[in-house]
Design a protein around this motif. Structure first.
Motif, PDB file in Angstrom:
ATOM      1  N   VAL A 155       0.895  -1.085  -0.002  1.00 32.09           N
ATOM      2  CA  VAL A 155       0.015   0.034   0.031  1.00 32.09           C
ATOM      3  C   VAL A 155       0.799   1.344  -0.066  1.00 32.09           C
ATOM      4  CG1 VAL A 155      -1.624   1.299   1.207  1.00 32.09           C
ATOM      5  CG2 VAL A 155      -1.857  -1.262   1.174  1.00 32.09           C
ATOM      6  N   ARG A 156       0.771   1.859  -1.080  1.00 36.09           N
ATOM      7  CA  ARG A 156       1.652   3.096  -1.169  1.00 36.09           C
ATOM      8  C   ARG A 156       0.867   4.431  -1.160  1.00 36.09           C
ATOM      9  NH1 ARG A 156       1.830  -0.400  -4.851  1.00 36.09           N
ATOM     10  NH2 ARG A 156       0.843   0.852  -6.475  1.00 36.09           N
ATOM     11  N   VAL A 157       1.568   5.344  -0.313  1.00 34.71           N
ATOM     12  CA  VAL A 157       1.094   6.846  -0.246  1.00 34.71           C
ATOM     13  C   VAL A 157       2.086   7.609  -0.556  1.00 34.71           C
ATOM     14  CG1 VAL A 157       0.323   8.425   1.439  1.00 34.71           C
ATOM     15  CG2 VAL A 157      -0.486   6.040   1.806  1.00 34.71           C
ATOM     16  N   ARG A 158       1.606   8.544  -1.311  1.00 35.29           N
ATOM     17  CA  ARG A 158       2.603   9.615  -1.977  1.00 35.29           C
ATOM     18  C   ARG A 158       1.910  11.019  -1.273  1.00 35.29           C
ATOM     19  NH1 ARG A 158       3.979  10.187  -8.191  1.00 35.29           N
ATOM     20  NH2 ARG A 158       5.046  12.346  -8.172  1.00 35.29           N
ATOM     21  N   VAL A 159       2.818  11.863  -0.686  1.00 37.19           N
ATOM     22  CA  VAL A 159       2.416  13.221  -0.295  1.00 37.19           C
ATOM     23  C   VAL A 159       3.152  14.047  -1.002  1.00 37.19           C
ATOM     24  CG1 VAL A 159       2.397  14.653   1.592  1.00 37.19           C
ATOM     25  CG2 VAL A 159       2.360  12.150   1.999  1.00 37.19           C
ATOM     26  N   GLU A 160       2.260  14.975  -1.795  1.00 33.68           N
ATOM     27  CA  GLU A 160       2.778  15.978  -2.580  1.00 33.68           C
ATOM     28  C   GLU A 160       2.219  17.257  -2.117  1.00 33.68           C
ATOM     29  OE1 GLU A 160       2.602  14.160  -7.091  1.00 33.68           O
ATOM     30  OE2 GLU A 160       0.925  15.343  -6.355  1.00 33.68           O
ATOM     31  N   TYR A 161       3.377  18.258  -1.715  1.00 34.59           N
ATOM     32  CA  TYR A 161       3.022  19.400  -1.026  1.00 34.59           C
ATOM     33  C   TYR A 161       3.552  20.759  -1.708  1.00 34.59           C
ATOM     34  CZ  TYR A 161       3.778  23.216   2.443  1.00 34.59           C
ATOM     35  OH  TYR A 161       3.900  24.301   2.998  1.00 34.59           O
ATOM     36  N   ASN A 162       2.697  21.665  -1.645  1.00 33.30           N
ATOM     37  CA  ASN A 162       3.066  22.873  -2.045  1.00 33.30           C
ATOM     38  C   ASN A 162       2.477  23.940  -1.037  1.00 33.30           C
ATOM     39  OD1 ASN A 162       0.991  24.405  -3.709  1.00 33.30           O
ATOM     40  ND2 ASN A 162       1.161  22.765  -5.121  1.00 33.30           N
ATOM     41  N   PRO A 163       2.550  25.224  -1.134  1.00 30.87           N
ATOM     42  CA  PRO A 163       1.950  26.171  -0.225  1.00 30.87           C
ATOM     43  C   PRO A 163       0.505  26.224  -0.099  1.00 30.87           C
ATOM     44  CG  PRO A 163       4.056  27.132  -1.005  1.00 30.87           C
ATOM     45  CD  PRO A 163       3.805  25.894  -1.775  1.00 30.87           C
TER      46      PRO A 163
END
Length: 143
Positions: free
Chosen positions: A69-77
């Motif tokens: 089970v893969r979780v990707r967290v993409e963040y920008n402001p």
């Protein structure tokens, strides 16, 4: 002077066992604190991620360990995107439909709240099935 904003792309993976979801949740809290997310936004992200990952383990993998089970967290402001991916069974269309209502508590003695909560908290949701598996994209605006 120009302001530079940081962008992050963080990838996490667990085995498809419910007891590992707590570790994943702790990792997301750590990421959120590092990114200085508000407690409210971080709590919403954590709830959405936990519900989505639990659904993968329970429904896509039918409670069988040994699967990714893969979780990707993409963040920008402006936004945080969570992408939860698996290689299990495909999610039925009705479950990820754009208009998803909360279930009636009288009809559900236990469970069934996951996607309703995700739809309630997310600013956008998209589900994709491709050659690499299932991918649930959940976005939360920060502004």
């Amino acid at each position: 002077m120009e302001t530079t904003y940081k962008h992050y792309d963080i990838r996490l993976s667990i085995d498809s066992r419910l007891e590992q979801v707590r570790v994943l949740s702790g990792a997301l809290r750590g990421i959120g604190k590092e990114l200085e997310l508000s407690d409210d936004k971080l709590g919403q992200l954590e709830l959405m991620m936990v519900e989505a990952v639990n659904n993968v383990i329970e429904h896509a993998y039918e409670m069988q360990g040994g699967n990714d089970v893969r979780v990707r967290v993409e963040y920008n402001p402006d936004v945080v995107n969570l992408i939860i991916s698996d290689s299990g069974r495909t999610m039925p269309d009705a479950v990820h439909a754009e208009t998803h209502e909360m279930p009636d508590p009288e009809d559900l003695p236990e469970g069934g709240w996951g996607m309703g909560l995700i739809h309630l908290l997310a600013d956008s949701i998209r589900y994709i099935r491709d050659a690499k598996g299932n991918h649930l994209h959940v976005s939360k605006q920060l502004a």
